[in-house]
Design an enzyme around this catalytic site. Structure first.
Site, PDB file in Angstrom:
ATOM      1  N   GLU A  43      38.041   9.812   9.690  1.00 38.63           N
ATOM      2  CA  GLU A  43      37.231   9.950   8.481  1.00 38.63           C
ATOM      3  C   GLU A  43      37.622   8.890   7.454  1.00 38.63           C
ATOM      4  OE1 GLU A  43      35.844  13.344   5.327  1.00 38.63           O
ATOM      5  OE2 GLU A  43      37.349  13.888   6.819  1.00 38.63           O
ATOM      6  N   ASP A  72      36.094  -2.811   7.133  1.00 38.70           N
ATOM      7  CA  ASP A  72      35.265  -1.917   6.338  1.00 38.70           C
ATOM      8  C   ASP A  72      34.424  -2.795   5.429  1.00 38.70           C
ATOM      9  OD1 ASP A  72      34.518   0.802   5.808  1.00 38.70           O
ATOM     10  OD2 ASP A  72      35.377   0.545   3.825  1.00 38.70           O
ATOM     11  N   SER A  73      33.163  -2.422   5.258  1.00 41.09           N
ATOM     12  CA  SER A  73      32.293  -3.283   4.475  1.00 41.09           C
ATOM     13  C   SER A  73      31.276  -2.469   3.705  1.00 41.09           C
ATOM     14  CB  SER A  73      31.604  -4.305   5.385  1.00 41.09           C
ATOM     15  OG  SER A  73      30.793  -3.636   6.314  1.00 41.09           O
ATOM     16  N   PHE A 157      20.425  -4.464   9.715  1.00 37.23           N
ATOM     17  CA  PHE A 157      20.539  -3.031   9.476  1.00 37.23           C
ATOM     18  C   PHE A 157      20.860  -2.827   7.997  1.00 37.23           C
ATOM     19  CE2 PHE A 157      25.151  -2.550   8.823  1.00 37.23           C
ATOM     20  CZ  PHE A 157      25.570  -3.813   9.206  1.00 37.23           C
ATOM     21  N   GLY A 158      21.048  -1.574   7.603  1.00 44.68           N
ATOM     22  CA  GLY A 158      21.514  -1.255   6.250  1.00 44.68           C
ATOM     23  C   GLY A 158      20.629  -1.876   5.169  1.00 44.68           C
ATOM     24  N   TYR A 159      21.278  -2.597   4.246  1.00 45.59           N
ATOM     25  CA  TYR A 159      20.574  -3.168   3.095  1.00 45.59           C
ATOM     26  C   TYR A 159      19.993  -4.548   3.377  1.00 45.59           C
ATOM     27  CZ  TYR A 159      22.981   0.665   0.765  1.00 45.59           C
ATOM     28  OH  TYR A 159      23.418   1.924   0.412  1.00 45.59           O
ATOM     29  N   LYS A 180      22.779 -15.205  10.232  1.00 46.68           N
ATOM     30  CA  LYS A 180      23.439 -14.191   9.402  1.00 46.68           C
ATOM     31  C   LYS A 180      24.951 -14.274   9.602  1.00 46.68           C
ATOM     32  CE  LYS A 180      24.072  -9.351   8.370  1.00 46.68           C
ATOM     33  NZ  LYS A 180      23.847  -7.957   8.715  1.00 46.68           N
ATOM     34  N   HIS A 185      29.457 -11.824   5.048  1.00 45.67           N
ATOM     35  CA  HIS A 185      30.780 -11.298   4.725  1.00 45.67           C
ATOM     36  C   HIS A 185      31.585 -11.025   6.003  1.00 45.67           C
ATOM     37  CE1 HIS A 185      27.807  -8.292   5.479  1.00 45.67           C
ATOM     38  NE2 HIS A 185      28.601  -7.251   5.303  1.00 45.67           N
TER      39      HIS A 185
HETATM   40  P1  IMP Z   1      30.517  -0.643   7.774  1.00 48.47           P
HETATM   41  O1  IMP Z   1      31.817  -0.462   7.055  1.00 48.47           O
HETATM   42  O2  IMP Z   1      30.426  -1.963   8.475  1.00 48.47           O
HETATM   43  O3  IMP Z   1      30.191   0.520   8.660  1.00 48.47           O
HETATM   44  O4  IMP Z   1      29.378  -0.689   6.646  1.00 48.47           O
HETATM   45  C1  IMP Z   1      29.146   0.409   5.766  1.00 48.47           C
HETATM   46  C2  IMP Z   1      27.750   0.329   5.185  1.00 48.47           C
HETATM   47  O5  IMP Z   1      27.617  -0.833   4.347  1.00 48.47           O
HETATM   48  C3  IMP Z   1      26.633   0.195   6.216  1.00 48.47           C
HETATM   49  O6  IMP Z   1      26.234   1.444   6.694  1.00 48.47           O
HETATM   50  C4  IMP Z   1      25.533  -0.493   5.391  1.00 48.47           C
HETATM   51  O7  IMP Z   1      24.845   0.442   4.601  1.00 48.47           O
HETATM   52  C5  IMP Z   1      26.325  -1.414   4.471  1.00 48.47           C
HETATM   53  N1  IMP Z   1      26.494  -2.755   5.092  1.00 48.47           N
HETATM   54  C6  IMP Z   1      27.650  -3.326   5.504  1.00 48.47           C
HETATM   55  N2  IMP Z   1      27.443  -4.530   6.050  1.00 48.47           N
HETATM   56  C7  IMP Z   1      26.096  -4.730   5.968  1.00 48.47           C
HETATM   57  C8  IMP Z   1      25.260  -5.813   6.387  1.00 48.47           C
HETATM   58  O8  IMP Z   1      25.690  -6.831   6.964  1.00 48.47           O
HETATM   59  N3  IMP Z   1      23.946  -5.651   6.141  1.00 48.47           N
HETATM   60  C9  IMP Z   1      23.420  -4.546   5.529  1.00 48.47           C
HETATM   61  N4  IMP Z   1      24.147  -3.518   5.157  1.00 48.47           N
HETATM   62  C10 IMP Z   1      25.501  -3.601   5.362  1.00 48.47           C
END
Ligand code: IMP
Length: 204
Positions: A43, A72-73, A157-159, A180, A185
């Protein structure tokens, strides 16, 4: 340690992420995903990207006895005091999907001019030799851009549909995976961590 191939666990169940990072690290490193070793994800309770990346890496390392890499991002929006940040995946609620998160973000920025819509994606990627490694390697990289007023593109994906890459003027979801990765990042953090690993390996 020069000469042998080093086996490292990657704190993800995603085979695509594992393959991409292994190719980047080069032939001295064998990367195994924690999913392939039967390790459940932990978690993410940390308050920062670094906390969460270390939490994931230490968990994977403790469960397998191997050195570990984790990342983590998330998205940080200046007008929202760096929110959604570590809460990016669940910005619109614990069960929220990408489109609910994007809709909430558009609403939060409604009425703001382009100059007020600055944002960045951030990725912190870490390497630990073991769960108690006092000296983890840390790469903390950002991709600066802007939040659009409408979604565009079908990649990613995501944003990604809302994030404008200033270098190309395109939304992240309009970029090929290669383009990309060259700017993102995560791509930057992976290359920075690789350089640190190679430097440390060269020094031993
Ligand atoms: P994670 O830590 O890589 O799982 O990212 C956590 C969340 O941050 C994801 O579910 C997205 O909502 C957002 N995010 C992180 N990296 C990206 C990206 O490269 N594109 C779009 N959204 C991102």
């Amino acid at each position: 340690m020069a000469g042998e191939r080093v086996r490292v666990v990657l704190a993800t169940g995603n085979e695509g992420k594992r393959r991409e990072l292994e190719a980047l690290l080069g032939e001295d490193w064998e990367l195994v995903s924690q999913g392939a070793l039967g390790v459940e994800s932990v978690e993410e309770t940390g308050a920062t990207f670094l906390d969460n990346a270390l939490l994931k890496a230490r968990h994977a390392s403790a469960a397998t006895g191997l050195p570990a890499i984790a990342d983590d991002s998330g998205l940080e929006v200046a007008a929202l005091d760096a929110a959604p940040g570590v809460h990016s995946a669940r910005y619109a609620g614990v069960t929220a999907d990408d489109s609910a998160n994007n809709a909430k973000l558009l609403e939060a920025l409604a009425g703001l001019r382009p100059a007020q819509r600055g944002a960045r994606f951030r990725c912190v990627m870490v390497f630990v030799l073991g769960p108690d490694d006092p000296d983890p390697l840390v790469a903390d990289c950002s991709w600066d851009g802007q939040i659009a007023t409408e979604a565009r593109g079908a990649q990613g994906f995501g944003y990604d549909p809302l994030f404008i890459d200033p270098a190309s003027g395109r939304h992240s979801a309009e970029l090929t995976p290669q383009d990309k990765n060259a700017r993102s990042h995560r791509g930057q953090a992976a290359r920075a961590l690789r350089d640190q690993l190679l430097a440390r390996r060269g020094a031993n």
